[in-house]
Design an enzyme around this catalytic site. Structure first.
Site, PDB file in Angstrom:
ATOM      1  N   TYR A   9       0.845  -1.210   0.000  1.00  0.00           N
ATOM      2  CA  TYR A   9       0.000   0.000   0.000  1.00  0.00           C
ATOM      3  C   TYR A   9       0.875   1.253   0.000  1.00  0.00           C
ATOM      4  CZ  TYR A   9      -3.906   3.056   1.105  1.00  0.00           C
ATOM      5  OH  TYR A   9      -4.864   4.039   1.048  1.00  0.00           O
ATOM      6  N   PHE A  27      -8.022  18.819 -25.238  1.00  0.00           N
ATOM      7  CA  PHE A  27      -8.710  17.562 -25.524  1.00  0.00           C
ATOM      8  C   PHE A  27     -10.070  17.623 -24.825  1.00  0.00           C
ATOM      9  CE2 PHE A  27      -9.711  13.067 -24.624  1.00  0.00           C
ATOM     10  CZ  PHE A  27      -9.871  12.675 -25.939  1.00  0.00           C
ATOM     11  N   ASP A  28     -11.034  16.779 -25.232  1.00  0.00           N
ATOM     12  CA  ASP A  28     -12.406  16.949 -24.696  1.00  0.00           C
ATOM     13  C   ASP A  28     -12.487  16.781 -23.185  1.00  0.00           C
ATOM     14  OD1 ASP A  28     -12.068  14.202 -24.875  1.00  0.00           O
ATOM     15  OD2 ASP A  28     -13.965  13.788 -25.874  1.00  0.00           O
ATOM     16  N   ASP A  42       0.355  18.662 -21.621  1.00  0.00           N
ATOM     17  CA  ASP A  42      -0.490  17.470 -21.677  1.00  0.00           C
ATOM     18  C   ASP A  42       0.265  16.528 -22.621  1.00  0.00           C
ATOM     19  OD1 ASP A  42      -2.277  15.499 -22.265  1.00  0.00           O
ATOM     20  OD2 ASP A  42      -3.958  16.810 -22.740  1.00  0.00           O
ATOM     21  N   ALA A 101       0.414  13.229 -23.367  1.00  0.00           N
ATOM     22  CA  ALA A 101      -0.055  11.862 -23.634  1.00  0.00           C
ATOM     23  C   ALA A 101       0.742  11.204 -24.763  1.00  0.00           C
ATOM     24  CB  ALA A 101      -1.539  11.885 -23.980  1.00  0.00           C
ATOM     25  N   LYS A 131      -1.539   6.036 -23.733  1.00  0.00           N
ATOM     26  CA  LYS A 131      -1.050   6.274 -25.093  1.00  0.00           C
ATOM     27  C   LYS A 131       0.446   5.911 -25.124  1.00  0.00           C
ATOM     28  CE  LYS A 131      -4.894   8.950 -24.875  1.00  0.00           C
ATOM     29  NZ  LYS A 131      -5.702   9.086 -23.683  1.00  0.00           N
ATOM     30  N   HIS A 151     -21.127  13.307 -26.744  1.00  0.00           N
ATOM     31  CA  HIS A 151     -20.836  12.317 -27.773  1.00  0.00           C
ATOM     32  C   HIS A 151     -20.716  10.899 -27.223  1.00  0.00           C
ATOM     33  CE1 HIS A 151     -17.130  13.955 -26.156  1.00  0.00           C
ATOM     34  NE2 HIS A 151     -16.528  12.830 -26.471  1.00  0.00           N
TER      35      HIS A 151
END
Ligand code: F0G
Length: 473
Positions: free
Chosen positions: A78, A130-131, A220, A222, A263, A455
């Site tokens: 843990y 990004f969304d 960001d 990714a 990704k 979407h």
């Protein structure tokens, strides 16, 4: 072109397959019924009814032998797990950021970050959010402002770095509204603008402005490795540097980053938040413990930490990146030759079809991108994702009228190390059929939708075919 030896044109995958996963086949009639049941929303399809799944490159990749082996080393303690220390070490060396917080995926990092930085009255600039990023910024009460460089507007122009940020617009914003900006962000590669890379020159420009106006700069990241590969192959002065060194340089221009590890982390689940500032550590750590888990596992299992540490090491491999870029370009060129207009130059993880150009008779509020994606499934069992007015359009306050998205795109994203050139050839063949029969593709209307990220769950229905003109009496 063969990515390794230019004398041959076969894209030889730089791996062999150790475990075979069957893919399903369905008939056109079955797919017509499945589409109807799914409300013409491909997110509602069962995956075992999809033959080639190009919905996303996120979490859909194949892990390597070394990653599977690393799973067994996973330390599930843990607190203080050795697997975390291994990951922390890899991330520190890659990014130069001292503080590393593991989260279960990218949007968890976004929630933490924008809980600290966002809030009513603030503005967060990005080349293109990004969304999920946009949703987290806006949910915090802040405004998510996209500042894409002008070259991103023309889908046909060959500009090597269409993912760049508009530096002049960023400077104007910092000058005029600086007091409202807690943080500047940039997405590499720029997913919402076609998976296009951001140049090192542009990142340096953002750094300079952030230093001048005293703002922190977060990436960001990714798809950092794909971005670094394009810097190597497209930007002057980088050809002789290793992708690894370029990635390290990119990160060192920023004050922090968040990474959806699904990704370029080459894992099926995972994410990271990493940064330099000691001041940020306490608030982010507290939110991490509250939302995700203790600081040495976040939202991940110990074995996932191990697989990610290995994935981050492998992803900058140049044979792999050459093959990946070559595959995306092969798909893009194939679609173009088949008569389907695509965004150019080809990006890192996906090909983006320009549905507005392909289906000019379908207006944005009848979702030409979604209509194309539905047709791709109907004819070939291929699943792609709309990035257009269904994802980013907005209703006007009272009525039906939509404010359309800037572009009507359909993304065909390639999972990492999953499909072969034969699968790609099949997709090109299906797209050629759509190009021949494009007049039969009809627009869609929304039946039900959610107030945010609609979407994912919206249900749609096809519009009736336009009535044939009656013959004059
Ligand atoms: N940032 C970018 C640039 C992304 O592409 C994604 C996810 C995220 C953040 C959020 O990360 O999914 O791990 O929570 N993109 C996926 C896609 C979903 O299909 O492009 P996440």
């Amino acid at each position: 072109m063969n990515p390794i030896d230019r004398r041959f044109k076969t894209i030889i995958e730089p791996f062999k397959i150790k475990m075979a996963e069957p893919i399903p086949f369905t008939t056109r009639r079955e797919r017509a019924a499945l589409l109807k049941r799914a409300g013409y929303n491909l997110f509602n399809l069962p995956a075992d009814k999809v033959t080639v799944d190009l919905l996303t490159d996120s979490g859909t990749g194949a892990m390597s032998v070394e990653q599977w082996a690393a799973l067994l080393r996973g330390d599930e303690a843990y607190a203080g797990a050795t697997s975390f220390r291994r990951l922390e070490d890899v991330v520190r060396r890659l990014t130069g950021f001292r503080h590393v917080l593991p989260v279960h995926q990218g949007r968890a990092a976004e929630k933490l970050l924008f809980s600290v930085f966002g809030g009513p009255g603030t503005v967060i600039p990005n080349n293109s959010h990004f969304d999920t990023t946009r949703a987290h910024v806006e949910t915090s009460g802040a405004e998510a402002l996209d500042l894409p460089a002008p070259q991103s507007r023309n889908t046909q122009s060959i500009h090597p770095f269409k993912g760049d940020m508009d530096l002049a617009a960023l400077e104007r914003l910092l000058k005029r509204e600086g007091h409202r900006i807690p943080l500047v962000t940039a997405t590499v590669t720029n997913n919402s603008a076609g998976g296009q890379p951001v140049s090192m020159g542009n990142l340096k420009g953002i750094r300079r402005l952030c230093t001048r106006y005293g703002k922190p700069f977060f990436l960001d990241a990714a798809r950092f490795a794909e971005n670094a590969y394009f810097i190597k192959t497209r930007e002057r002065g980088y050809a002789h540097k290793s992708v690894r060194a370029i990635a390290e340089e990119m990160f060192r221009l920023a004050d922090g980053c968040w990474i959806s590890a699904k990704k370029d982390g080459m894992v099926n689940i995972g994410g990271l938040l990493a940064f330099t500032s000691a001041k940020l550590l306490a608030p982010l750590r507290n939110l991490l413990i509250l939302n995700e888990g203790f600081t040495t596992y976040g939202g991940m299992a110990g074995r996932d930490l191990e697989a990610l540490a290995q994935g981050l090491t492998e992803v900058t491999g140049e044979d792999y990146l050459r093959y990946r870029a070559a595959t995306v370009a092969y798909l893009g060129r194939g679609l173009e030759t088949a008569g389907v207009p695509v965004l150019k130059p080809f990006g890192g993880h996906a090909v983006y079809v320009d549905a507005r150009a392909f289906l000019p008779a379908i207006p944005p509020w009848q979702f030409p991108g979604q209509a194309f994606a539905a047709a791709l499934y109907l004819e070939g069992g291929i699943r792609a994702v709309e990035i257009g007015s269904l994802m980013f359009g907005r209703r006007s306050s009272g009525g039906q009228e939509e404010t359309p998205a800037r572009q009507e795109l359909v993304r065909l994203a390639l999972p990492r190390r999953v499909y072969t050139q034969a699968h790609v050839d099949y997709c090109i063949e299906v797209a050629a059929l759509l190009a021949r029969e494009r007049r039969r593709i009809r627009g869609l209307r929304i039946v039900t939708e959610a107030p945010i990220l609609r979407h994912f769950t919206a249900r749609l229905a096809p519009l009736p075919a336009p009535r044939k003109r009656r013959k004059a009496l």
